[in-house]
Write an enzyme that holds these catalytic residues in place. Structure first.
Site, short mmCIF file in Angstrom:
data_model
loop_
_atom_site.label_atom_id
_atom_site.label_comp_id
_atom_site.label_asym_id
_atom_site.label_seq_id
_atom_site.Cartn_x
_atom_site.Cartn_y
_atom_site.Cartn_z
N ASN A 69 -6.86 -2.28 2.21
CA ASN A 69 -6.79 -3.76 2.01
C ASN A 69 -8.22 -4.18 2.20
O ASN A 69 -8.92 -3.55 2.91
CB ASN A 69 -6.02 -4.49 3.50
N ARG B 172 0.81 -1.37 0.13
CA ARG B 172 0.18 0.30 -0.06
C ARG B 172 0.86 1.27 0.07
O ARG B 172 0.54 2.35 -0.56
CB ARG B 172 -0.97 -0.09 1.29
#
Length: 76
Positions: free
Chosen positions: A23, A4
């Site tokens: 997520n 990320r």
């Protein structure tokens, strides 16, 4: 460096992109990016190179009209 974080750094380096990376509960990662088509394509290309941290099994694209409401590119 996590996936990320890496995605956010790439989006910021490309510039002109607003959105987020997060997520999902099933282990997948969702990326929402709004900006010029060429900038979105560059982000998609970076995800497909194989040089990402972690494992990318596939990239699914869903194109639509920008909804707005994003300021910058965030990790959620």
């Amino acid at each position: 460096m996590g996936f990320r974080w890496w995605t956010r750094v790439n989006a910021l380096e490309i510039g002109g992109l607003d959105g987020y990376v997060s997520n999902l509960s099933d282990g997948r990662v969702q990326i929402v990016a709004e900006g010029d088509r060429s900038h979105c394509d560059r982000l998609l290309d970076s995800l497909r190179t194989g040089d990402t941290p972690g494992r990318v099994d596939g990239v699914t694209e869903i194109w639509g009209e920008p909804r707005g409401g994003y300021e910058g590119f965030a990790i959620r």
